[in-house]
Motif scaffolding. Sequence first.
Motif: not given
Length: 603
Positions: A196-204, A243-255, A316-321
């Motif tokens: 669920p945390r992975g799905a939430q990172t996509q929403v964030d 802008v920093s919040a978006y960069v942080g969300a991308v970093e959290r998703t990547a991590c 494609m499965v990874v990007h499906s979210g």
Amino acid sequence: MARTRKMPREKTGLARILELAGPKKAKLLVACLLAVVSSAARLVPFFTIYGVIRELLAHYTLTAAIDPAVLYTLAGYTFAAALVYGVCAFASSALAHGAAYDILYALRLQLMEKLGRIPSGYFTGTTQGAIKKVLTDDVEQIEVFLAHHLADIAAAIATPLFTLLYLFLLDWRLALVTLAPIAVSVSLLAGGLKNPRGAQTQVDMHNTKEKMEGTIVEYIHGMPVIKIFNRTLSAFQRYERDVSAYVGAVERTACHFAPGMGAYYAFFGAQLLFLLPAGLLLLPTAASYLDFLPLLLLFFLVGGGLKEPLENMMQMVVHSGRITEGVKRIDRILRQPEPAATGSGNPAVYDIAFEGVSFAYTEEGPQALRDISFRLAPGTVTGIVGPSGGGKSTLAQLLLRFYEPQQGLIRIGGVDIREIPPSRLMNLVSYVFQDSFLFRDTAENNIRMGNRAAGREAVVAAAQNAGIHEVIMALPQGYDTVIGGENSSLSGGEKQRLAIARVFLRDTPIVLLDEATAYADAENEAKIQQAFARLARRKTVLMIAHRLRTVENADQILVLADGKLLGAGTHAELLRDCPPYGGMIAANARRDRWTIRKGELPG
């Protein structure tokens, strides 16, 4: 007992994308089928090489015994497979791209039409950046998915299945060794995606991007203010924060996905690492060295070849979210409720009546209008005055059904406006906003928005009635000049008169004027007032004004404050019977006498 009818469940993800595809779905299915055929044809050379090696090794001691017909046949199969691959891959890509662009076009039109039908209250709580992201980024993701990835996924699923089935028929032991690292990779990826945390990172990531783009639009619009006050980017702290919040969300998703993706790639490309020791272990049990060596080589070739289609599918499965979240946001617009239009009301007269109308913008918020009742006789001019925030513009927007009142009724010609189809209502009422918007188009087309079917003569007549004809003729190309282009800027008052020309051209029986002279200088205000006088003939006019003298001669004046109707009548009647109106008149008189005087600051 009657059975309750079960509502159909709303589709999401891929099912919803195919639903949005509509009649283009057939093209997409054919594109997927062709992609499967092209991928299968791409694998044929691996098996023809296997046949060639078997033939060569079978006669390695006597090359003269090699059958040329076998080699030529295998070469023919290879050439035919290459031809099939090229034709099917091209046809698949052409069909998928054509269908995707058609779907993209239709979806954007559908979204724009929907935005034109839903109540304006939706835009109050939504930023321009969020809407822009849906119309561009989220819709574009669907195009990329349909044009490029959907057919790849079909090929990535079908081709490995057929290949593995064939490999199992050749040697089930080596096939299991080939399949094992793929199975481990898929299980690792599935475990990460179900978290669920992975799905939430996509929403964030979507939420922060929407917020950032909204702030960017606001920052660009506010650039003149930033320059005037000599502020730099760092002063606009919200921009930097978003802008920093978006960069942080991308970093959290990547991590979050990095460890699982690392393990996934490590196992996914390890077929050869497992096949070599497996082959050495099975070699002593082989019936014939000459038969086993080509077989092992085939598994080396095909095992490595399985990586590419499966990797495409996993990507494609990874990007499906992300795509699924984008589709949800598209549906959030498409499924917005619209004003009900079940009736077929068609008023024959054009008086307006508010009957006990109350309205609040939010359920928890204060009421903007409270039990408002009044009537506008047909062919009369009614002014609305009162302090800012009193509910004047809200009242006009309710008449246009930008919002729906929580209580009370609004009638035109005795017909509840909820029974009048929206298209008919828009043909009854014209609205001149406080700050009219002009499109970057010719002056003629900007006026013709009031009536697309009007000819040039009607456009010119409307401009003359609005007092803007001479200004337009002074532009470089006259009515063909693009407003906002080089040497074609208009002042605030001139823009307002051009907007009034639209209303003249539309010629509706009801006209709403919302602070239409607020930004005009004295000369433009006089011309706008003259245009209003011509516009008001034989029409029901509702005029919102801060400058009380603009409505002193109205047939009726409504006094509105704190959402309440404090008085209604002529100028003389209100001076006699409505003290708040007398206070407004006195305040206006003081304002008109106010001057800046030269003096000294107190010590």
